[in-house]
Motif scaffolding. Structure first.
Motif, PDB file in Angstrom:
ATOM      1  N   LEU A 225       0.834  -1.197   0.000  1.00 56.78           N
ATOM      2  CA  LEU A 225       0.000   0.000   0.000  1.00 56.78           C
ATOM      3  C   LEU A 225       0.875   1.255   0.000  1.00 56.78           C
ATOM      4  O   LEU A 225       0.608   2.219  -0.730  1.00 56.78           O
ATOM      5  N   GLN A 226       1.950   1.228   0.789  1.00 53.80           N
ATOM      6  CA  GLN A 226       2.858   2.368   0.848  1.00 53.80           C
ATOM      7  C   GLN A 226       3.574   2.562  -0.493  1.00 53.80           C
ATOM      8  O   GLN A 226       3.836   3.702  -0.915  1.00 53.80           O
ATOM      9  N   MET A 227       3.871   1.452  -1.181  1.00 50.04           N
ATOM     10  CA  MET A 227       4.515   1.527  -2.497  1.00 50.04           C
ATOM     11  C   MET A 227       3.669   2.344  -3.466  1.00 50.04           C
ATOM     12  O   MET A 227       4.180   3.218  -4.179  1.00 50.04           O
ATOM     13  N   LEU A 228       2.363   2.091  -3.491  1.00 48.17           N
ATOM     14  CA  LEU A 228       1.472   2.830  -4.380  1.00 48.17           C
ATOM     15  C   LEU A 228       1.401   4.305  -3.975  1.00 48.17           C
ATOM     16  O   LEU A 228       1.392   5.195  -4.842  1.00 48.17           O
ATOM     17  N   VAL A 242      -5.763  10.186  -8.527  1.00 47.90           N
ATOM     18  CA  VAL A 242      -6.339   9.952  -7.210  1.00 47.90           C
ATOM     19  C   VAL A 242      -7.839   9.706  -7.287  1.00 47.90           C
ATOM     20  O   VAL A 242      -8.416   9.023  -6.423  1.00 47.90           O
ATOM     21  N   SER A 243      -8.480  10.225  -8.329  1.00 48.73           N
ATOM     22  CA  SER A 243      -9.923  10.020  -8.484  1.00 48.73           C
ATOM     23  C   SER A 243     -10.273   9.220  -9.733  1.00 48.73           C
ATOM     24  O   SER A 243     -11.441   9.095 -10.077  1.00 48.73           O
ATOM     25  N   TRP A 244      -9.296   8.670 -10.419  1.00 45.83           N
ATOM     26  CA  TRP A 244      -9.544   7.940 -11.658  1.00 45.83           C
ATOM     27  C   TRP A 244     -10.295   6.634 -11.429  1.00 45.83           C
ATOM     28  O   TRP A 244      -9.991   5.878 -10.497  1.00 45.83           O
ATOM     29  N   GLY A 245     -11.257   6.374 -12.292  1.00 44.33           N
ATOM     30  CA  GLY A 245     -11.927   5.086 -12.345  1.00 44.33           C
ATOM     31  C   GLY A 245     -11.503   4.343 -13.601  1.00 44.33           C
ATOM     32  O   GLY A 245     -10.470   4.648 -14.202  1.00 44.33           O
ATOM     33  N   PHE A 246     -12.312   3.396 -14.045  1.00 48.35           N
ATOM     34  CA  PHE A 246     -11.967   2.564 -15.195  1.00 48.35           C
ATOM     35  C   PHE A 246     -11.721   3.385 -16.452  1.00 48.35           C
ATOM     36  O   PHE A 246     -10.672   3.272 -17.100  1.00 48.35           O
ATOM     37  N   ASN A 247     -12.676   4.225 -16.827  1.00 49.84           N
ATOM     38  CA  ASN A 247     -12.570   4.958 -18.088  1.00 49.84           C
ATOM     39  C   ASN A 247     -11.364   5.881 -18.118  1.00 49.84           C
ATOM     40  O   ASN A 247     -10.690   5.998 -19.145  1.00 49.84           O
ATOM     41  N   ASN A 390     -10.608   5.773   1.954  1.00 53.11           N
ATOM     42  CA  ASN A 390      -9.383   5.600   2.735  1.00 53.11           C
ATOM     43  C   ASN A 390      -8.143   5.555   1.854  1.00 53.11           C
ATOM     44  O   ASN A 390      -7.095   6.124   2.204  1.00 53.11           O
ATOM     45  N   PHE A 391      -8.236   4.873   0.719  1.00 53.53           N
ATOM     46  CA  PHE A 391      -7.103   4.798  -0.207  1.00 53.53           C
ATOM     47  C   PHE A 391      -6.717   6.191  -0.689  1.00 53.53           C
ATOM     48  O   PHE A 391      -5.532   6.542  -0.763  1.00 53.53           O
ATOM     49  N   GLN A 392      -7.705   6.998  -1.012  1.00 55.89           N
ATOM     50  CA  GLN A 392      -7.428   8.368  -1.450  1.00 55.89           C
ATOM     51  C   GLN A 392      -6.760   9.170  -0.338  1.00 55.89           C
ATOM     52  O   GLN A 392      -5.859   9.989  -0.595  1.00 55.89           O
ATOM     53  N   GLU A 393      -7.162   8.921   0.907  1.00 52.92           N
ATOM     54  CA  GLU A 393      -6.538   9.608   2.044  1.00 52.92           C
ATOM     55  C   GLU A 393      -5.068   9.216   2.181  1.00 52.92           C
ATOM     56  O   GLU A 393      -4.216  10.055   2.515  1.00 52.92           O
ATOM     57  N   VAL A 394      -4.749   7.948   1.903  1.00 51.00           N
ATOM     58  CA  VAL A 394      -3.351   7.499   1.941  1.00 51.00           C
ATOM     59  C   VAL A 394      -2.558   8.155   0.812  1.00 51.00           C
ATOM     60  O   VAL A 394      -1.446   8.654   1.009  1.00 51.00           O
ATOM     61  N   LEU A 395      -3.123   8.163  -0.390  1.00 47.67           N
ATOM     62  CA  LEU A 395      -2.437   8.761  -1.535  1.00 47.67           C
ATOM     63  C   LEU A 395      -2.134  10.243  -1.298  1.00 47.67           C
ATOM     64  O   LEU A 395      -1.071  10.749  -1.676  1.00 47.67           O
ATOM     65  N   LEU A 396      -3.049  10.940  -0.659  1.00 50.26           N
ATOM     66  CA  LEU A 396      -2.900  12.379  -0.424  1.00 50.26           C
ATOM     67  C   LEU A 396      -2.121  12.698   0.850  1.00 50.26           C
ATOM     68  O   LEU A 396      -1.948  13.866   1.203  1.00 50.26           O
ATOM     69  N   ALA A 405      -4.577   0.338   6.891  1.00 56.54           N
ATOM     70  CA  ALA A 405      -4.559  -1.124   6.814  1.00 56.54           C
ATOM     71  C   ALA A 405      -5.066  -1.746   8.115  1.00 56.54           C
ATOM     72  O   ALA A 405      -5.786  -2.752   8.098  1.00 56.54           O
ATOM     73  N   ASP A 406      -4.707  -1.152   9.248  1.00 56.00           N
ATOM     74  CA  ASP A 406      -5.205  -1.647  10.537  1.00 56.00           C
ATOM     75  C   ASP A 406      -6.722  -1.476  10.631  1.00 56.00           C
ATOM     76  O   ASP A 406      -7.430  -2.348  11.160  1.00 56.00           O
ATOM     77  N   GLN A 407      -7.211  -0.350  10.141  1.00 61.48           N
ATOM     78  CA  GLN A 407      -8.658  -0.093  10.151  1.00 61.48           C
ATOM     79  C   GLN A 407      -9.387  -1.119   9.287  1.00 61.48           C
ATOM     80  O   GLN A 407     -10.414  -1.677   9.691  1.00 61.48           O
ATOM     81  N   TRP A 408      -8.847  -1.393   8.104  1.00 60.27           N
ATOM     82  CA  TRP A 408      -9.447  -2.390   7.223  1.00 60.27           C
ATOM     83  C   TRP A 408      -9.408  -3.780   7.847  1.00 60.27           C
ATOM     84  O   TRP A 408     -10.367  -4.548   7.761  1.00 60.27           O
ATOM     85  N   ALA A 409      -8.279  -4.090   8.470  1.00 57.38           N
ATOM     86  CA  ALA A 409      -8.136  -5.414   9.079  1.00 57.38           C
ATOM     87  C   ALA A 409      -9.144  -5.631  10.198  1.00 57.38           C
ATOM     88  O   ALA A 409      -9.707  -6.721  10.348  1.00 57.38           O
TER      89      ALA A 409
END
Length: 425
Positions: A225-228, A242-247, A390-396, A405-409
């Protein structure tokens, strides 16, 4: 004369009654993984079905994928349920555990086309209570698209084989003016790809230990996760990602903005339409420190709501769409691996463009497929809402990879252990 009038009135009444009895039935069908070409193709298949079954009409409702989870949940909570719904694997636990989906087993027992249905379709469609609540229409397997022109321009002669290569290649490509190494997906649908890199970095596939504790906050997973997050922070992916989806990720790749994209075969449709086959290829995903990789194998399919008033007609439509002929056409159109045995021998799938996916599927010693824990009732909300935020919060840089990751776990462990407690044998 009075008797004749009464008789005519009676006959007319009977005619009206008979007409009511044979009136057309209308099926409500909801599509949730939408795009304009895909929807048009589904409408074409439905029109062919309606022509062959003149007593049945189909009302198709197409929900925008980015808001599909909450929009469909709102429909259901309001009692506006369809006869048939396109069911992503991670939604199945929610609706099946609440007794809202029809058991398709009895229908399949009388279905001639079940003879060629692959074992995966039976297995993946019955992950909740060992009951066939859904029949997949195909499989989404992640592999790595790479832009040959950009790689050559950066002095690279092939796709990355390892995670270290993946980062190193991204840095070299990102040194080119206006170019980025990786089409990162931080918006809708980001979780599976993100979790896949966490598994690769950890050298361990899946979600849980045997006791039901989640592996998503293991040391290796947090490193992934930190790598990304580091790749994003260091400019190896576009800021908008940070906000990209499939398209957006697919557009980023075929426009030449970024040189690598992890995606399923459905991305091939748009990319092949915009790029020459000589300019890109699809390779297996890079391996982690363990020498293994863990591609996500996702799927979606058709499910019937248990309160449908037209179950036989609904099954007739589902059986048509899932037949070998229609399913093969659908797989080619939307970019999934088809569900019937022998479909992989079709010329469409015997090309270099599919090599990366079939390498992953065939080399089980190096590539271990990971499927979502679809039996969990709250998986859909977690994957489509909570985890993305949460992922966006990590990226930013607003939260640390370890804290998230602890929260998800904590969430996943509780869900899995509650499920294990309810399903003790």
């Amino acid at each position: 004369m009075k008797k004749l009038t009464v008789m005519l009135a009676t006959v007319a009444g009977l005619a009206i009654s008979a007409g009511s009895a044979v009136a057309d039935s209308t099926l409500k069908m909801v599509e949730v993984i939408t795009s304009p070409p895909r929807t048009e193709f589904l409408k074409k298949q439905i029109a062919e079905f309606e022509t062959a079954n003149p007593g049945i009409k189909v009302e198709l409702i197409s929900l925008p994928w980015g808001q599909a989870f909450e929009k469909f949940l709102t429909m259901v909570q309001a009692g506006d349920t369809p006869d048939i719904v396109e069911m992503p694997e991670r939604w199945m636990g929610l609706y099946a555990n609440n007794a809202q989906l029809e058991d398709l087993g009895p229908y399949m027992a009388k279905w001639d086309d079940a003879k060629t249905l692959g074992d995966r379709a039976k297995q993946f469609g019955s992950t909740v209570n060992n009951t066939q609540f859904m029949i997949p229409y195909g499989y989404y397997v992640n592999a790595l698209f790479w832009n040959k022109k950009l790689f050559k321009e950066a002095g690279l002669d092939g796709p990355p084989a390892t995670l270290d290569d993946f980062i190193a290649d991204s840095k070299k490509i990102s040194a080119l003016p206006g170019k980025y190494g990786y089409c990162l997906r931080g918006g809708p649908g980001a979780f599976n790809g993100m979790h896949m890199f966490m598994n690769i970095a950890a050298g361990k596939g899946g979600y849980f230990n045997e006791d039901g504790t989640s592996t998503i906050n293991d040391e290796g997973s947090v490193k992934g996760l930190q790598m990304l997050a580091d790749m994003y922070k260091d400019g190896l992916a576009p800021k908008d990602a940070v906000s990209w989806g499939f398209n957006e990720t697919v557009t980023g790749f075929y426009s030449g903005t970024c040189a690598m994209l992890n995606q399923d075969p459905d991305a091939l449709l748009g990319i092949a339409d915009k790029m020459s086959a000589d300019d890109f290829a699809v390779a297996p995903l890079p391996v982690g420190p363990s020498g293994k990789s863990y591609p996500t194998l996702g799927y979606a399919g058709w499910a019937m709501f248990a309160n449908s008033q037209h179950k036989d007609d609904a099954w007739k439509l589902m059986a048509t769409l899932l037949s070998p002929k229609d399913n093969l056409e659908w797989a080619k159109e939307v970019g999934v691996v088809p569900i019937h045995n022998g479909a992989d021998q079709d010329a469409h799938f015997k090309t270099e463009q599919f090599k990366g996916w079939f390498t992953e599927l065939s080399d089980t010693s190096k590539y271990e497929m990971v499927t979502p824990p679809t039996h969990l009732e709250n998986l859909g909300n977690f994957v489509d809402q909570v985890a993305i935020k949460n992922f966006q919060e990590v990226l930013l840089g607003q939260k640390t990879a370890k804290d998230v990751a602890d929260q998800w776990a904590a969430f996943l462990t509780k869900e899995q252990q509650d499920w294990l407690a309810k399903n003790k044998k």
